[in-house]
Design an enzyme around this catalytic site. Structure first.
Site, mmCIF file in Angstrom:
data_model
loop_
_atom_site.group_PDB
_atom_site.id
_atom_site.type_symbol
_atom_site.label_atom_id
_atom_site.label_comp_id
_atom_site.label_asym_id
_atom_site.label_seq_id
_atom_site.Cartn_x
_atom_site.Cartn_y
_atom_site.Cartn_z
ATOM 1 N N GLU A 1 -6.119 -5.672 4.288
ATOM 2 C CA GLU A 1 -5.988 -6.772 3.334
ATOM 3 C C GLU A 1 -7.191 -6.873 2.404
ATOM 4 O O GLU A 1 -7.661 -7.963 2.078
ATOM 5 C CB GLU A 1 -5.709 -8.102 4.052
ATOM 6 C CG GLU A 1 -4.337 -8.131 4.702
ATOM 7 C CD GLU A 1 -3.841 -9.518 5.009
ATOM 8 O OE1 GLU A 1 -4.134 -10.455 4.247
ATOM 9 O OE2 GLU A 1 -3.143 -9.668 6.022
ATOM 10 N N THR B 1 0.814 -1.213 0.000
ATOM 11 C CA THR B 1 0.000 0.000 0.000
ATOM 12 C C THR B 1 0.851 1.268 0.000
ATOM 13 O O THR B 1 1.898 1.331 0.644
ATOM 14 C CB THR B 1 -0.928 0.016 1.221
ATOM 15 O OG1 THR B 1 -1.701 -1.186 1.238
ATOM 16 C CG2 THR B 1 -1.864 1.208 1.193
ATOM 17 N N GLU B 2 0.357 2.290 -0.708
ATOM 18 C CA GLU B 2 1.001 3.603 -0.755
ATOM 19 C C GLU B 2 -0.020 4.674 -0.409
ATOM 20 O O GLU B 2 -1.231 4.409 -0.365
ATOM 21 C CB GLU B 2 1.603 3.846 -2.142
ATOM 22 C CG GLU B 2 2.688 2.848 -2.507
ATOM 23 C CD GLU B 2 3.310 3.129 -3.867
ATOM 24 O OE1 GLU B 2 2.951 4.150 -4.504
ATOM 25 O OE2 GLU B 2 4.160 2.324 -4.300
ATOM 26 N N ASN C 1 -1.451 6.988 -2.007
ATOM 27 C CA ASN C 1 -2.530 7.222 -2.971
ATOM 28 C C ASN C 1 -2.951 5.955 -3.712
ATOM 29 O O ASN C 1 -3.745 6.027 -4.650
ATOM 30 C CB ASN C 1 -2.098 8.291 -3.987
ATOM 31 C CG ASN C 1 -1.883 9.632 -3.329
ATOM 32 O OD1 ASN C 1 -2.764 10.141 -2.633
ATOM 33 N ND2 ASN C 1 -0.706 10.217 -3.522
ATOM 34 N N THR D 1 -10.702 -4.217 1.505
ATOM 35 C CA THR D 1 -11.943 -3.816 2.159
ATOM 36 C C THR D 1 -13.065 -4.803 1.867
ATOM 37 O O THR D 1 -12.959 -5.654 0.972
ATOM 38 C CB THR D 1 -12.384 -2.431 1.645
ATOM 39 O OG1 THR D 1 -12.647 -2.533 0.227
ATOM 40 C CG2 THR D 1 -11.302 -1.381 1.892
#
Length: 379
Positions: free
Chosen positions: A363, A126-127, A129, A365
């Protein structure tokens, strides 16, 4: 499919239960209030085999399957969701990625330290944006002589500061190309790799969540996991197994809230009798019990398929989606059963309530799980 718990599975479950009661429960609220990530506890968990549940014995692991793994996460999470979350992330993501896709040299180098708790693992997808939209990641890895130079930022990373080693997904090809992402192992202490901001969260406060920052971070060719361009495909397969662990985390939280509600409803009296005797309360408990058992069956089904090496994408997404929503519902009902006391930190259900919400987000939604499920059933 026979889901009757074997003698060895029951023994593993009891080991996890005893460990949680002895080493976790006395510290739950202190760790939560101070947002303390208890690194020493995880070293102790490693010695018990809880950090290498799925890792073969040749690499220092317990060499067990997903039924035992789910039981460990379930029992720990009934006491503290934060510790359950960190245990799941360490096992399924960082350790799991190296176990599934590392070569013999990488497995021999990293798995013994991860499985025994000498090292704690992190996993960076994940980042800031790019959450669900991972193909738009901006973190890049540029090929240079002898290796790769990684630049960019990852966030919402479990153990982003304290992890001793991280598996990092970085773009090595074109934007939106599923074959344009690769996976790398990066050790803490590598020049250009550092932890960033630690998140101040609603729940799961004793599980460290932080940024990982890469500034012209060189990693050698030997740290590439699998082939160039396989990272995104690898990550999706890792998440298939990871969702079983988040489902087990959700199940533990729901069970913890349910057990506390049963106990309280039998002890709390109003209008001259225990509130468990009122239909309004007993029906809540009946719903909670039914939904918890349904969650457990979905998890057992996914664990069975995973152990058998069969496709599990749909079933793990179903288990994660349903169990996480049940965790939120069960903990919400638990607070309602406790009334005003449920809104205080003197009783356990307010923490289950806060911790549960992350399960519907991390992990993938609930909405992403429904997307995965719908694609599977319509394919």
């Amino acid at each position: 499919m026979n889901f009757k718990e074997s003698e060895s599975q029951a023994m593993i479950r009891q080991m996890a239960r005893d460990f949680a009661e002895k080493y976790i429960r006395p510290n739950v609220m202190e760790w939560d209030e101070s947002q303390h990530f208890p690194l020493d506890l995880f070293h102790r968990m490693g010695k018990q085999g809880f950090l290498g549940v799925l890792v073969p014995e040749q690499y220092g692991g317990a060499g067990l399957g997903y039924h035992e793994y789910a039981a460990v996460i379930d029992e720990i999470s009934q006491v503290c969701g934060s510790i359950g979350l960190s245990t799941a992330a360490h096992n399924s993501l960082c350790t799991g990625h190296i176990l599934q896709f590392g070569n013999d040299g990488q497995k021999s180098k990293y798995l013994p330290k991860l499985a025994t708790g000498e090292w704690i693992g992190a996993w960076g997808l994940t980042e800031p944006n790019t959450g669900s939209d991972a193909l738009r990641m901006k973190c890049t890895a540029k090929k240079v002589d002898g290796g790769w130079v990684i630049s960019g930022t990852k966030n919402w990373i479990t153990h982003g500061i304290s992890g001793h080693v991280a598996v990092v997904l970085a773009r090595t090809g074109d934007l939106l190309d599923s074959r344009g992402i690769s996976a790398f192992v990066v050790e803490r202490g590598t020049k250009g790799f550092k932890g960033g901001k630690k998140e101040n969260k609603l729940g799961m406060r004793a599980s460290e969540t932080a940024e990982m920052i890469f500034e012209d971070c060189f990693v050698p060719d030997e740290n590439l996991l699998g082939a160039e361009g396989e990272g995104f495909i690898q990550a999706m397969k890792v998440l298939d197994g990871g969702r079983i662990s988040i489902a087990a985390l959700s199940l533990g939280i729901a069970k913890g809230a349910f057990k506390a509600s049963i106990k309280y409803s039998k002890e709390r009296e109003q209008f001259g009798k225990a509130i468990a005797n009122f239909q309004a309360i007993s029906f809540k408990l009946a719903d909670m019990a039914t939904e918890i058992e349904s969650s457990e069956l979905l998890i057992q089904q996914a664990a069975y398929l995973k152990n058998a090496g069969m496709p599990v994408t749909k079933e793990s997404a179903m288990a994660k989606y349903y169990a996480s929503e049940v965790a939120v519902k069960a903990s919400t009902e638990a607070v309602q059963i406790f009334g005003g006391y449920g809104y205080t930190k003197d009783f356990p259900v307010e923490k289950f309530y806060r911790d549960s919400k992350l399960c519907t987000i991390g992990e993938g939604t609930s909405e992403i799980q429904k997307l995965v499920i719908s694609r599977q059933i319509l394919n």
